[in-house]
Scaffold this motif. Structure first.
Motif, short mmCIF file in Angstrom:
data_model
loop_
_atom_site.label_atom_id
_atom_site.label_comp_id
_atom_site.label_asym_id
_atom_site.label_seq_id
_atom_site.Cartn_x
_atom_site.Cartn_y
_atom_site.Cartn_z
N THR A 164 0.83 -1.19 0.00
CA THR A 164 0.00 0.00 0.00
C THR A 164 0.88 1.26 0.00
O THR A 164 2.11 1.17 0.07
CB THR A 164 -0.93 0.00 1.24
OG1 THR A 164 -1.87 1.07 1.12
CG2 THR A 164 -0.12 0.17 2.52
N TYR A 165 0.25 2.42 -0.07
CA TYR A 165 0.98 3.68 -0.09
C TYR A 165 1.82 3.82 1.18
O TYR A 165 1.32 3.64 2.29
CB TYR A 165 0.03 4.86 -0.20
CG TYR A 165 0.71 6.19 -0.46
CD1 TYR A 165 0.91 6.64 -1.75
CD2 TYR A 165 1.15 6.99 0.59
CE1 TYR A 165 1.52 7.85 -2.00
CE2 TYR A 165 1.78 8.20 0.35
CZ TYR A 165 1.97 8.63 -0.95
OH TYR A 165 2.59 9.83 -1.18
N TYR A 166 3.09 4.12 1.01
CA TYR A 166 4.01 4.32 2.14
C TYR A 166 4.22 5.82 2.33
O TYR A 166 4.82 6.49 1.49
CB TYR A 166 5.33 3.60 1.86
CG TYR A 166 6.43 3.92 2.84
CD1 TYR A 166 6.23 3.77 4.21
CD2 TYR A 166 7.68 4.36 2.40
CE1 TYR A 166 7.23 4.07 5.11
CE2 TYR A 166 8.69 4.66 3.30
CZ TYR A 166 8.46 4.51 4.65
OH TYR A 166 9.46 4.82 5.56
N SER A 167 3.70 6.36 3.43
CA SER A 167 3.71 7.81 3.63
C SER A 167 5.11 8.38 3.77
O SER A 167 5.31 9.58 3.62
CB SER A 167 2.88 8.17 4.88
OG SER A 167 3.38 7.50 6.03
N HIS A 184 -3.07 7.21 7.85
CA HIS A 184 -1.75 6.59 7.83
C HIS A 184 -1.90 5.10 7.60
O HIS A 184 -2.86 4.47 8.06
CB HIS A 184 -1.03 6.85 9.15
CG HIS A 184 0.43 6.52 9.11
ND1 HIS A 184 0.90 5.26 9.39
CD2 HIS A 184 1.52 7.27 8.79
CE1 HIS A 184 2.22 5.26 9.25
NE2 HIS A 184 2.62 6.46 8.89
N GLU A 185 -0.93 4.51 6.89
CA GLU A 185 -1.05 3.11 6.50
C GLU A 185 -1.00 2.14 7.67
O GLU A 185 -1.38 0.97 7.54
CB GLU A 185 0.04 2.73 5.49
CG GLU A 185 1.47 2.85 5.97
CD GLU A 185 2.07 4.23 5.75
OE1 GLU A 185 3.30 4.35 5.81
OE2 GLU A 185 1.30 5.19 5.52
N TYR A 190 -10.40 4.26 7.80
CA TYR A 190 -10.47 4.74 6.42
C TYR A 190 -11.77 5.50 6.25
O TYR A 190 -12.77 5.23 6.92
CB TYR A 190 -10.41 3.57 5.44
CG TYR A 190 -10.29 4.03 4.00
CD1 TYR A 190 -9.08 4.55 3.53
CD2 TYR A 190 -11.38 3.99 3.13
CE1 TYR A 190 -8.96 5.00 2.23
CE2 TYR A 190 -11.26 4.44 1.84
CZ TYR A 190 -10.07 4.95 1.39
OH TYR A 190 -9.94 5.40 0.10
N THR A 252 -0.72 1.16 -6.77
CA THR A 252 -2.04 1.70 -6.42
C THR A 252 -2.67 2.31 -7.67
O THR A 252 -2.02 2.49 -8.70
CB THR A 252 -1.92 2.80 -5.34
OG1 THR A 252 -1.12 3.89 -5.87
CG2 THR A 252 -1.26 2.28 -4.08
N ASP A 257 -8.24 3.03 -4.83
CA ASP A 257 -7.42 3.37 -3.67
C ASP A 257 -7.72 4.80 -3.24
O ASP A 257 -8.64 5.45 -3.75
CB ASP A 257 -5.93 3.20 -4.01
CG ASP A 257 -5.10 2.75 -2.81
OD1 ASP A 257 -5.11 3.48 -1.80
OD2 ASP A 257 -4.46 1.70 -2.89
N ASP A 391 -1.43 -5.15 5.50
CA ASP A 391 -2.23 -4.10 4.85
C ASP A 391 -3.62 -4.58 4.46
O ASP A 391 -4.39 -3.83 3.87
CB ASP A 391 -1.50 -3.58 3.62
CG ASP A 391 -1.27 -4.67 2.57
OD1 ASP A 391 -1.53 -5.84 2.86
OD2 ASP A 391 -0.82 -4.33 1.46
N LEU A 394 -6.75 -2.52 5.75
CA LEU A 394 -6.92 -1.24 5.07
C LEU A 394 -7.34 -1.45 3.61
O LEU A 394 -8.18 -0.70 3.08
CB LEU A 394 -5.62 -0.44 5.13
CG LEU A 394 -5.71 1.04 4.75
CD1 LEU A 394 -6.77 1.76 5.58
CD2 LEU A 394 -4.36 1.72 4.92
N ASN A 395 -6.78 -2.46 2.96
CA ASN A 395 -7.19 -2.76 1.58
C ASN A 395 -8.69 -3.01 1.49
O ASN A 395 -9.37 -2.51 0.59
CB ASN A 395 -6.44 -4.00 1.06
CG ASN A 395 -4.95 -3.76 0.88
OD1 ASN A 395 -4.50 -2.63 0.80
ND2 ASN A 395 -4.20 -4.84 0.83
#
Length: 560
Positions: A164-167, A184-185, A190, A252, A257, A391, A394-395
């Motif tokens: 997933t997106y890595y901040s 945040h991941e 969400y 993503t 997403d 993840d 969150l997915n």
């Protein structure tokens, strides 16, 4: 002199070739040693396509490529992982809280990184100083010490985000980010966050950012200095290497997403591993073709084994499936397949993406892995997600927000909520319609994800790193990025005004009073006392008030 038609045509063709042709064959080092098969499923198609475009590839990987072309050389990374090797333990990780879970990931991946660097193939490779690479591609997965390969070969660095997106990329790519609305991941929230969720999101996001910088990255820094000690000293820090990253390719896409602002150096290629569906093996094809009431695919990815679930959880599925009219394809990884289930087809291997493309598939029971979610989106199949770890939670929350999924966290799974959720997926047409709509949005792209990936990788090679794709935020200190200096100036100005304004206003008032008093005395000497005197006193009062207000306005203009 006018060009004839043939000359014009040749000119146009030559011009198009110059501006659209790929770069000449480049020598590329791809560093992706993490043993997870799902990571290789994402990365290896990119490697194969680069090789297909005549680039010379050296791949550092734990997993091999079947029948690789001659221009791919594999350097084997050893696997002595401290990460869980049995999915039995993974079914218990849902109980781990966010912060301990994060530290576990950092420590385990630090060990994984060292396993790679001490592998025999890699140790021999590190001693060679006469090699040359035009580009280094590394996986973005908490193995930052491997970025030092880019420094060793003085080559641009591209990162492949497989999860997933890595901040963390926001800081070194100069990408705007805010925890007020972007989750945040490492949190399990969400959508529209409540005040409490925003507070938790803010605390966890900043905690992980700080500890990652001062703890995890420093450990990776020490590891890099230990294994790259034959290079000219001093070596750059990991932070400096990150700031030199040219491009990040993310697994993503905004259709399924989080929608977020992205600088040109961050490109979405979600679903890059998905190919057009192929014909299914005969037994699977017949099983699905004969499913008059539709079929359900049950698969928990390449790592989790459904056969290793606790017995009480398996009973939930068996009891539910007995009463269904639909057929079930179940990816069963155990040696002993369950018996007496005529409507269930068990197999330890199944072409998941191709199965999901079959028109009789009505639902996908999944663990919520990133690649599985993308394949369901691509094929337009609704999901019943049972998230277990990482993840996956969150997915599933993301895809649930699109209206094409029901989400049951593994620790809350019971027969009642499973039957209710499966019934909703199968019988509520809104889930199927939403899945098809999200699929249409995903496929409505100017280029395929693979073509997009190839274009930007070769763009970086053509433009010698293309550092101009990053914003100025990379060079901004934190206090400028958050306008802390401006807020501080406002605070100081307000404080000064608060303390000195009474003194200034009193001085202005006295000065005006003195001037007007003298003026009135002079005027009185020329006029008789009476009505005129009263009028002058009133005028004195009005002018005094006006002078005070003007003084305040004058002070505010000076300060602000």
């Amino acid at each position: 002199m006018k060009m004839n038609l043939l000359t014009k045509t040749c000119f146009v063709i030559a011009t198009c070739f110059v501006f659209t042709c790929p770069v000449e064959s480049a020598r590329i080092l791809v560093v992706a040693p993490f043993f997870g098969k799902s990571h290789s499923i994402y990365i290896h198609p990119i490697v194969l396509e680069l090789a297909n475009r005549n680039h010379d590839i050296v791949l550092i990987s734990t997993n091999t490529i079947k029948d690789p072309p001659p221009n791919i050389k594999l350097l084997q990374s050893i696997q002595e992982s401290k990460l869980t090797e049995s999915s039995i333990e993974m079914y218990d990780t849902w109980s781990m809280s966010t912060i301990p879970h994060t530290h576990t990931i950092w420590n385990d991946l630090l060990n994984e990184t060292e396993n790679c660097l001490k592998s025999p193939d890699i140790k021999r490779f590190l001693t060679k100083n006469d090699d040359h690479f035009d580009l280094v591609i590394s996986e973005l997965f908490h193995q930052e010490a491997l970025y030092m390969f880019a420094h060793k070969y003085k080559a641009p660095l591209i990162l492949l985000g497989s999860s997933t997106y890595y901040s963390g990329i926001d800081s070194f790519m100069g990408n705007p980010s805010t925890l007020s609305y972007l989750n945040h991941e490492f949190t399990k929230y969400y959508g529209d966050l409540t005040l409490y969720q925003r507070i938790e999101n803010y605390i966890i996001g900043n905690y992980i950012s700080i500890v990652n910088k001062w703890y995890a990255i420093r450990q990776q820094d020490d590891l890099a200095r230990k294994y790259f000690n034959n290079l000219n000293q001093p070596l750059p820090s990991i932070e400096e290497l990150e700031n030199n990253v040219s491009l990040v390719l993310l697994n993503t896409h905004f259709s399924f997403d989080t929608v977020r602002p992205l600088v040109p150096g961050i490109v979405e290629i979600g679903g890059v591993h998905i190919k057009p569906p192929k014909e299914l093996p005969g037994d699977i094809k017949k099983f699905l073709d004969d499913a008059k009431n539709g079929a359900i695919f049950f698969g928990f990815g390449s790592y989790l084994k459904s056969s290793e679930m606790p017995e009480e959880k398996l009973k939930i599925f068996f009891n539910s499936f007995k009463s269904l009219k639909q057929r079930i394809l179940w990816k069963w990884d155990g040696e002993n397949e369950p018996k007496n289930f005529p409507n269930i087809f068990f197999s330890n291997w199944m072409p998941q993406s191709d199965i999901l493309a079959h028109p009789n598939i009505r639902a996908f029971i999944s663990h919520g892995g990133m690649l599985s979610m993308q394949e369901a989106v691509s094929r337009g199949v609704p999901i019943l997600g049972i998230s277990v770890y990482g993840d996956q939670f969150l997915n599933m929350e993301k895809i649930k927000s699109k209206g094409m999924a029901v989400h049951i966290p593994y620790n809350t799974l019971n027969e009642e909520n499973f039957n209710k959720s499966l019934n909703a997926i199968l019988n509520d047409v809104n889930y199927a319609n939403s899945a098809k709509e999200v699929s249409r949005r995903y496929h409505d792209q100017q280029n395929t994800p693979m073509d997009n990936a190839m274009y930007w990788i070769e763009y970086v090679i053509r433009h010698k790193g293309a550092k101009f794709m990053k914003s100025k935020l990379v060079d901004y200190p934190w206090y400028k990025y958050h306008n802390i200096d401006i807020y501080f100036l406002f605070f100081i100005s307000a404080a000064v005004l608060y303390f000195i304004s009474p003194l200034v206003l009193r001085y202005v008032e006295l000065l005006v009073f003195v001037i007007l008093s003298r003026a009135i005395r002079i005027i009185r000497s020329f006029f008789v006392e009476g009505i005129l005197i009263g009028t002058l006193d009133a005028l004195k009062f009005i002018i005094t008030i006006y002078a005070i207000l003007y003084g305040i306005q004058f002070i505010l203009r000076i300060l602000f």
